[in-house]
Every structure is written in structure tokens, then in C-alpha cells.
Design a protein around this motif. Structure first.
Motif, short mmCIF file in Angstrom:
data_model
loop_
_atom_site.label_atom_id
_atom_site.label_comp_id
_atom_site.label_asym_id
_atom_site.label_seq_id
_atom_site.Cartn_x
_atom_site.Cartn_y
_atom_site.Cartn_z
N SER A 160 0.84 -1.19 0.00
CA SER A 160 0.00 0.00 0.00
C SER A 160 0.88 1.25 0.00
O SER A 160 1.90 1.30 0.68
CB SER A 160 -0.90 0.00 1.24
N VAL A 161 0.48 2.25 -0.80
CA VAL A 161 1.22 3.50 -0.88
C VAL A 161 0.24 4.67 -0.83
O VAL A 161 -0.75 4.69 -1.56
CB VAL A 161 2.04 3.60 -2.19
N GLU A 195 7.59 4.46 -7.50
CA GLU A 195 6.94 4.66 -8.79
C GLU A 195 5.60 5.34 -8.63
O GLU A 195 5.26 6.26 -9.39
CB GLU A 195 6.80 3.31 -9.50
N LYS A 196 4.83 4.90 -7.65
CA LYS A 196 3.51 5.51 -7.45
C LYS A 196 3.62 6.95 -6.96
O LYS A 196 2.79 7.79 -7.29
CB LYS A 196 2.69 4.67 -6.45
N ILE A 197 4.64 7.25 -6.19
CA ILE A 197 4.83 8.63 -5.75
C ILE A 197 5.32 9.50 -6.91
O ILE A 197 4.76 10.57 -7.19
CB ILE A 197 5.83 8.68 -4.57
N ARG A 292 9.65 19.35 -4.03
CA ARG A 292 10.96 19.17 -3.40
C ARG A 292 10.95 18.12 -2.29
O ARG A 292 11.91 17.39 -2.12
CB ARG A 292 11.44 20.50 -2.82
N ARG A 293 9.86 18.03 -1.55
CA ARG A 293 9.85 17.10 -0.42
C ARG A 293 9.86 15.64 -0.85
O ARG A 293 10.07 14.75 -0.04
CB ARG A 293 8.64 17.37 0.49
N TYR A 294 9.64 15.42 -2.16
CA TYR A 294 9.69 14.05 -2.68
C TYR A 294 10.96 13.80 -3.49
O TYR A 294 11.01 12.87 -4.29
CB TYR A 294 8.46 13.78 -3.53
N GLY A 295 11.96 14.63 -3.27
CA GLY A 295 13.20 14.50 -4.04
C GLY A 295 13.86 13.14 -3.91
O GLY A 295 14.39 12.59 -4.88
N ILE A 298 11.86 10.65 -6.02
CA ILE A 298 12.06 10.90 -7.44
C ILE A 298 13.41 10.38 -7.89
O ILE A 298 13.54 9.73 -8.94
CB ILE A 298 11.92 12.40 -7.76
N ALA A 299 14.45 10.64 -7.08
CA ALA A 299 15.79 10.16 -7.42
C ALA A 299 15.83 8.63 -7.43
O ALA A 299 16.44 8.02 -8.32
CB ALA A 299 16.82 10.72 -6.44
N ALA A 300 15.19 8.01 -6.45
CA ALA A 300 15.16 6.55 -6.41
C ALA A 300 14.42 5.99 -7.61
O ALA A 300 14.83 4.97 -8.19
CB ALA A 300 14.50 6.08 -5.11
N PHE A 301 13.33 6.64 -8.00
CA PHE A 301 12.57 6.23 -9.18
C PHE A 301 13.44 6.25 -10.42
O PHE A 301 13.49 5.28 -11.19
CB PHE A 301 11.38 7.17 -9.33
#
Length: 318
Positions: A160-161, A195-197, A292-295, A298-301
Motif C-alpha cells: 500500500s502507498v 513509482e507511485k509517488i 521538493r519534499r519528494y526529491g 524521485i531520485a530513487a525512481f
């Protein structure tokens, strides 16, 4: 895939998101080896480059390669479970160019319209393809097991995400699809989360983007251009929403002609008004500000996608 709005041009690898935003009173729904001798293997190439130097989006051709490799791994998994599985054609590079907010490639529009032929061919392949035919030939009990092996079931546990814009998505923890992704991306649980984020960030920045005067000015100019051609549309989504109605009951050739006429007008007006260029520039600006808070995600994706690309080259090459 960058998880943004599907603009046209060189951003055609952008993720196919659903987004909501108000533009001039209209709600928009949119639908990015052997060590020691010979040439370096994919793994060695991967390890030789620092992650921060190699993060980028995949091209459309690279996405096709990864998706083909995933199907090959699903085929292997299904055969181990005692089922047959056919690797089918994935969405082509050319067809992906049509999944955009506004067309501005006039040559593509002249040849493909809005890509209706691609969609009809894909639907026909899904309906009458070998995998569906095979599944329907199984007994009810075996068909249920086939679906469980291929897609998973809640009984195997669920991942779950929480999405950035609200809501939650869930998927079975184990299936042949999950195992194939795990082999490509390295860890299915982590991949599913990032991926979902990364592909659901548009609700964070689209409202600000579509309220920007630079966007509304370009959109108004596009609408005036369309009106001058006898096309009364305030935004490109109105065309997409009306297209099925306009082509309903027509032959394939007639439906394609309707598509081409609309698409060419849309693309030429997009060039004249600079709507697509403006939208792309503003997406870069607002996406950087609002996400920015999901940087880290995003980098991991991006990193995991590049890892999958290297592994896909090995899978398809083998």
C-alpha cells in the motif's frame, strides 16, 4: 517517465497521469558478465558510474525495451508455474507521441490524428490476443489459478502507498508481474512505492501552473486560433472528450479523417500560440518548486529505472 503532464515534443516519455486542474473555468482531466575480460557487462557499466551523475528520464525507446524485458520475465515465471504466456507487442515509440496535453507535432498529426488507429489496434490485440484466448480455454478452476499466478491475490499480502495528492493505491505483494518487476528494478516493494509517488505528483503543481498568467494567455491564444478555424474549444481536453462522439458510427477511414482534421488544427494552433512550449517550461518551473519534499523518491525512481534498463538489455539480448 517523469510523472508529469503529457506535453508533446521531446517529453513524450512523460508518464500517462490523470490530473485535475481548473483552466478558465473548465476542469481538465489528462489523461514521462564475465569479469576480467572483454567488454564491460551491464552490471559493470552500472557500477562504474556514480548514481548522481546518471540520473535521467528514459527515452520512449528505452521504455519499450524495459517493457519488453518485463514481458519476457513474466513469460518465464508463468511457464515455471505450468502455464503458457505469449510476449505481445508493447506500445510503440511512435504511438506514445500522441499521449500529450496538446499536440504540436504537425507532421505526426497529419499521419496519425490523435492515434486512434493505435488504440483500436491495441484493443483488438487485447481482445483477441493469444493470452486472452488461452486463459478462456482453461477450466474455471485453472483460469482462477492462472489469474492468481499472473496478477496475484490479496491472500498473498498487499502493498500500500499513500499518494502525494491524497488517496491510496494497493497491489498484491506476489505475482509473476511483481516478480518480473523485482528482477528488473531490484526490489518490488521499493519500486512500487517510489513509482507511485513519482508518477502521481501532478496534483501538487498543476493548479499553480494552470493559474499562471503565462499559461492562461497562451491557452486563450490557442483557443482564438481554433475559433478562427471554426473549432470552438477552450482547451485541448474538450476535443479529447468530444472525439468519440464525433467519430461514433464512422468507418475506420472516416474516423481517421475526422481525427486528422482536428489534430492538425490543434497542432498548428499550438505552434502559433506557443501553448505547448509554454506548458513545458512552466511544468519544469512549478514541478521543481512544488515537489521538493519528494526529491528522494524521485531520485530513487530514476535510479531504479536506469537499473531496469541495464538489466533489460541483458534480458532481451539473451
Amino acid at each position: 517517465m517523469r510523472g508529469g503532464i503529457m506535453w508533446s515534443g521531446d517529453r513524450s516519455s512523460a508518464v500517462r497521469d490523470v490530473l485535475g486542474a481548473t483552466v478558465m473555468g473548465a476542469t481538465l482531466i489528462a489523461v514521462v558478465g564475465m569479469a576480467g575480460c572483454g567488454a564491460a557487462t551491464s552490471s559493470e557499466k552500472r557500477d562504474a558510474v556514480r548514481p548522481e551523475e546518471r540520473l535521467r528520464e528514459l527515452t520512449a525507446a528505452e521504455e519499450v525495451l524495459v517493457e519488453k524485458a518485463e514481458q519476457l520475465l513474466v513469460e518465464e515465471c508463468m511457464e515455471k508455474a505450468g502455464f503458457r504466456f505469449w510476449v505481445t507487442e508493447v506500445e510503440s515509440v511512435e504511438s506514445r507521441k500522441g499521449s500529450v496535453f496538446v499536440l504540436d507535432d504537425v507532421d505526426w498529426a497529419k499521419e496519425h490524428g490523435y492515434g486512434g488507429r493505435f488504440r483500436r489496434d491495441a484493443e483488438e490485440a487485447r481482445r483477441n490476443g493469444p493470452n486472452g484466448t488461452y486463459a478462456n480455454s482453461l477450466t474455471q478452476e485453472e483460469r482462477a489459478r492462472y489469474r492468481a499466478v499472473l496478477d496475484g491475490t490479496p491472500s498473498s499480502g498487499m502493498l500500500s502507498v499513500a499518494l502525494p495528492g491524497g488517496g491510496t493505491v494497493r497491489t498484491p505483494r506476489d505475482s509473476c508481474h511483481a516478480r518480473a518487476k523485482g528482477r528488473l528494478y531490484g526490489d518490488f516493494k521499493t519500486w512500487f512505492r517510489v513509482e507511485k509517488i513519482a508518477t502521481n505528483l501532478t496534483p501538487l503543481y498543476v493548479p499553480a501552473l494552470t493559474a499562471d498568467k503565462r499559461f492562461t494567455k497562451a491557452l486563450a491564444a490557442w483557443s482564438r486560433c481554433m475559433d478562427g478555424r471554426g473549432r470552438n474549444y477552450s482547451d485541448p481536453f474538450e476535443i479529447r472528450a468530444e472525439l468519440d462522439l464525433l467519430t461514433d458510427g464512422l468507418s475506420g477511414a472516416a474516423a481517421h479523417a475526422v481525427e486528422v482534421g482536428l489534430a492538425v488544427d490543434e497542432a498548428e494552433c499550438a505552434e502559433e500560440s506557443s501553448l505547448a512550449d509554454t506548458a513545458r517550461a512552466l511544468e519544469d518551473e512549478y514541478r521543481a518548486q512544488k515537489t521538493r519534499r519528494y526529491g528522494e523518491e524521485i531520485a530513487a525512481f530514476q535510479r531504479m529505472r536506469l537499473t531496469a534498463l541495464d538489466r533489460a538489455e541483458d534480458v532481451v539480448g539473451a
